[in-house]
Scaffold this active site. Structure first.
Site, PDB file in Angstrom:
ATOM      1  N   HIS A 198       0.893  -1.307  -0.031  1.00  0.00           N
ATOM      2  CA  HIS A 198       0.036   0.081   0.093  1.00  0.00           C
ATOM      3  C   HIS A 198       0.858   1.344  -0.072  1.00  0.00           C
ATOM      4  O   HIS A 198       1.438   1.520   1.086  1.00  0.00           O
ATOM      5  CB  HIS A 198      -0.892  -0.043   1.146  1.00  0.00           C
ATOM      6  CG  HIS A 198      -1.809   1.054   1.436  1.00  0.00           C
ATOM      7  ND1 HIS A 198      -2.990   0.993   2.123  1.00  0.00           N
ATOM      8  CD2 HIS A 198      -1.716   2.408   0.867  1.00  0.00           C
ATOM      9  CE1 HIS A 198      -3.518   2.226   2.035  1.00  0.00           C
ATOM     10  NE2 HIS A 198      -2.832   2.990   1.098  1.00  0.00           N
ATOM     11  N   HIS A 242       1.311   4.901  -2.682  1.00  0.00           N
ATOM     12  CA  HIS A 242       0.697   6.112  -3.678  1.00  0.00           C
ATOM     13  C   HIS A 242       2.046   6.131  -4.411  1.00  0.00           C
ATOM     14  O   HIS A 242       2.637   7.056  -3.499  1.00  0.00           O
ATOM     15  CB  HIS A 242      -0.209   6.700  -3.522  1.00  0.00           C
ATOM     16  CG  HIS A 242      -1.348   6.235  -2.704  1.00  0.00           C
ATOM     17  ND1 HIS A 242      -2.771   6.070  -3.128  1.00  0.00           N
ATOM     18  CD2 HIS A 242      -1.603   5.692  -1.459  1.00  0.00           C
ATOM     19  CE1 HIS A 242      -3.369   5.519  -2.403  1.00  0.00           C
ATOM     20  NE2 HIS A 242      -2.878   5.421  -1.228  1.00  0.00           N
ATOM     21  N   HIS A 284      -9.432   1.209  -0.637  1.00  0.00           N
ATOM     22  CA  HIS A 284      -9.346   1.822   0.432  1.00  0.00           C
ATOM     23  C   HIS A 284     -10.771   1.787   1.170  1.00  0.00           C
ATOM     24  O   HIS A 284     -11.720   2.248   0.636  1.00  0.00           O
ATOM     25  CB  HIS A 284      -9.214   3.340   0.383  1.00  0.00           C
ATOM     26  CG  HIS A 284      -7.449   3.614  -0.010  1.00  0.00           C
ATOM     27  ND1 HIS A 284      -6.963   2.779  -1.113  1.00  0.00           N
ATOM     28  CD2 HIS A 284      -6.707   4.377   0.500  1.00  0.00           C
ATOM     29  CE1 HIS A 284      -5.716   3.422  -1.196  1.00  0.00           C
ATOM     30  NE2 HIS A 284      -5.555   4.215   0.017  1.00  0.00           N
ATOM     31  N   GLU A 312     -10.710   3.812   6.478  1.00  0.00           N
ATOM     32  CA  GLU A 312      -9.596   4.675   7.146  1.00  0.00           C
ATOM     33  C   GLU A 312     -10.287   5.936   7.727  1.00  0.00           C
ATOM     34  O   GLU A 312     -10.334   5.952   8.979  1.00  0.00           O
ATOM     35  CB  GLU A 312      -8.739   5.431   5.826  1.00  0.00           C
ATOM     36  CG  GLU A 312      -7.745   6.405   6.062  1.00  0.00           C
ATOM     37  CD  GLU A 312      -7.103   7.017   4.801  1.00  0.00           C
ATOM     38  OE1 GLU A 312      -7.824   6.855   3.753  1.00  0.00           O
ATOM     39  OE2 GLU A 312      -6.038   7.416   4.892  1.00  0.00           O
ATOM     40  N   ASP A 368       2.164   4.078   2.543  1.00  0.00           N
ATOM     41  CA  ASP A 368       0.886   4.971   1.947  1.00  0.00           C
ATOM     42  C   ASP A 368       1.714   6.160   1.105  1.00  0.00           C
ATOM     43  O   ASP A 368       1.565   5.891  -0.010  1.00  0.00           O
ATOM     44  CB  ASP A 368       0.227   5.475   3.257  1.00  0.00           C
ATOM     45  CG  ASP A 368      -1.233   5.930   2.584  1.00  0.00           C
ATOM     46  OD1 ASP A 368      -1.518   5.421   1.586  1.00  0.00           O
ATOM     47  OD2 ASP A 368      -2.065   6.357   3.370  1.00  0.00           O
ATOM     48  N   ASP A 369       1.964   7.309   1.796  1.00  0.00           N
ATOM     49  CA  ASP A 369       2.529   8.321   0.913  1.00  0.00           C
ATOM     50  C   ASP A 369       3.697   8.643   1.739  1.00  0.00           C
ATOM     51  O   ASP A 369       3.687   9.723   2.241  1.00  0.00           O
ATOM     52  CB  ASP A 369       1.308   9.695   0.889  1.00  0.00           C
ATOM     53  CG  ASP A 369       0.139   9.146   0.284  1.00  0.00           C
ATOM     54  OD1 ASP A 369       0.133   9.141  -0.860  1.00  0.00           O
ATOM     55  OD2 ASP A 369      -0.890   8.625   0.936  1.00  0.00           O
TER      56      ASP A 369
END
Ligand code: ADE
Ligand code: ZN
Length: 347
Positions: free
Chosen positions: A26, A28, A206, A209, A287-288
Site C-alpha cells: 500500500h 501511492h 481503501h 480509513e 502510504d504516501d
C-alpha cells in the site's frame, strides 16, 4: 494468543526490521514525490508552484484530515508531465524500497490525476513501468502496478479510465479505489469493479480509513475486493472483525499515515497491536511516504517503539505481507524461506 516463537531481544529489533525481507502492498507512487523532486521537476517543466521553497512546502505538511492532505498531494503531482518524470519519481521510491529491504512492492498510481490535466495515460504508465522493469534488473526488487480510481469522481469517469488503460492491460496487475472516502461509498463503483473482475484484474479498495465499517463490508460484498487498504475502523464492528479474521482478509495498515491524517491522535493510540491480537492479517505500509514522515522501515520502527510490539510481531507482519501479495505461491514461498533464514540468524 500466538505462542512466542523467537527469543530475540528487543534491542535487536531495529537491526531485525532492517534485515528482514518484506513486501509493501500500500503505497501511492505520487505520494513518494519528495519536496526536492517536486521543485526539480517544476523547474525542468516550467511549472509554477504556490510555495517559494522546499522548506515552505514541507512546512505545509500539517494535515488535519485526509482531505487537507489530498489537496496538497494533487497540487504536488502537477509537476509530472513527461514519461521521464514518472520514471524518475518511481525510481527514487524504488531505491528507498531497496534500502529498506523491500523485495516486492505493489505500487498504486492515480491516472485520473494526470489525464485530467491533459497528460496521456500512455505517458504515465510507460514511465512507471520502465522504472519497475529497471528495479527488477538493477536492484533485484520486484515491482508491479495497481491502477486506482479516484472515488470523488464518477463511476463513468472510472469506466473511461479503464478504457484508456486496456491497451496497457499487461502493465498493471489490479485496480484500487482511493481519494476522499467520506461520502463516496464503495458501491458507487460496483459496475466498474465487476468489469475489472471479469478482466481478471486483482481488486483492492481503501475502506475504513476515515469511512465507517459499513464501507469495509460493501468493499467486500459489493466490490469483491481481495484486500482492504487501511481498514483500521473495522474494530468498531466486532462481527466484521470476526469475519475478516475467519476469511484471512489482509488489511494494508499505514501507521505513520494514520497519525499524520489524525485517524489516531498519537502512535500509542494506534490499533495495529489490537488488530494482530484479533488474528487479523495486518501488514505495515508507508502510504504516501514523502508526506507522512517515513518509508517502510520508519513505519515499522515508529510502530514498534510505541506499541510494545516484538520480534514475533515483526515476523507475522512480514510474513503477512508476502502471503497477501499478488504473486504466485512459489514466489511467496521463496520469500518466506528468506524471512525464516533471517530470523534464524537473529535467534
Ligand atoms: N491517496 C493517496 N493517499 C491516500 C490515502 N491515504 N487515502 C485515500 N486516498 C489516498
Ligand atoms: Zn492509501
Amino acid at each position: 494468543m500466538t505462542p512466542t516463537r523467537f527469543a530475540i531481544s528487543r534491542d535487536k529489533l531495529p537491526a531485525l526490521v532492517q534485515a528482514m525481507p518484506k513486501a509493501e502492498l500500500h503505497m501511492h507512487i505520487e505520494g513518494s514525490l519528495e519536496p526536492e523532486l517536486i521543485f526539480a521537476l517544476a523547474q525542468r517543466n516550467g511549472v509554477a508552484l504556490s510555495y517559494p521553497s522546499v522548506e515552505a512546502l514541507r512546512a505545509a505538511y500539517a494535515f488535519t484530515d485526509l482531505q487537507s492532505f489530498l489537496d496538497i498531494y494533487y497540487a504536488g503531482a502537477s509537476v509530472l508531465l513527461k514519461e521521464q518524470d514518472f520514471h524518475d519519481m518511481a525510481w527514487a521510491y524504488l531505491l528507498k524500497a531497496k534500502a529498506d529491504n523491500v523485495v516486492h512492492t505493489e505500487m498504486f498510481f492515480d491516472p485520473q490525476t494526470h489525464t485530467d490535466r491533459g497528460v496521456p495515460f500512455e505517458v504515465v504508465i510507460k514511465g512507471l513501468k520502465s522504472a519497475c522493469d529497471r528495479a527488477k534488473t538493477e536492484l533485484g526488487v520486484s515491482a508491479s502496478l495497481i491502477m486506482c480510481f479516484l472515488r470523488h469522481l464518477s463511476e463513468e469517469a472510472a469506466f473511461k479510465t479503464l478504457e484508456e488503460a486496456l491497451p496497457f492491460r499487461q502493465h498493471f496487475i489490479g485496480v484500487g479505489l482511493d481519494s476522499s472516502e467520506r461520502g463516496h461509498p464503495p458501491e458507487k463503483f460496483a459496475r466498474v469493479f465487476a468489469k475489472c473482475k471479469e478482466l481478471g484484474l486483482h481488486l483492492v479498495a481503501h475502506a475504513g480509513e476515515e469511512g465507517p465499517p459499513a464501507y469495509i463490508i460493501s468493499a467486500l460484498d459489493v466490490l469483491n475486493v481481495e484486500r482492504i487498504d487501511h481498514g483500521v475502523r473495522c474494530v468498531e464492528d466486532p462481527a466484521l472483525v470476526q469475519r475478516l479474521a475467519r476469511q484471512g482478509t489482509a488489511l494494508t495498515v499505514c501507521p505513520l499515515s494514520n497519525i499524520k491524517l489524525c485517524v489516531f491522535k498519537k502512535m500509542e493510540d494506534h490499533n495495529l497491536k489490537t488488530l494482530l491480537q484479533h488474528g487479523l492479517k495486518a501488514t505495515v505500509n508507508s502510504d504516501d511516504p514523502a508526506y507522512f514522515g517515513g518509508y517502510m522501515n520508519q513505519n515499522f520502527l515508529a510502530t514498534f517503539a510505541d506499541l510494545d510490539l516484538d520480534a514475533d510481531d515483526a515476523y507475522t507482519l512480514a510474513r503477512n505481507s508476502f502471503e497477501a501479495s499478488f504473486v504466485d505461491a512459489q514466489t511467496k514461498a521463496g520469500w518466506i524461506a528468506q524471512l525464516d533464514a533471517t530470523f534464524a540468524r537473529f535467534a
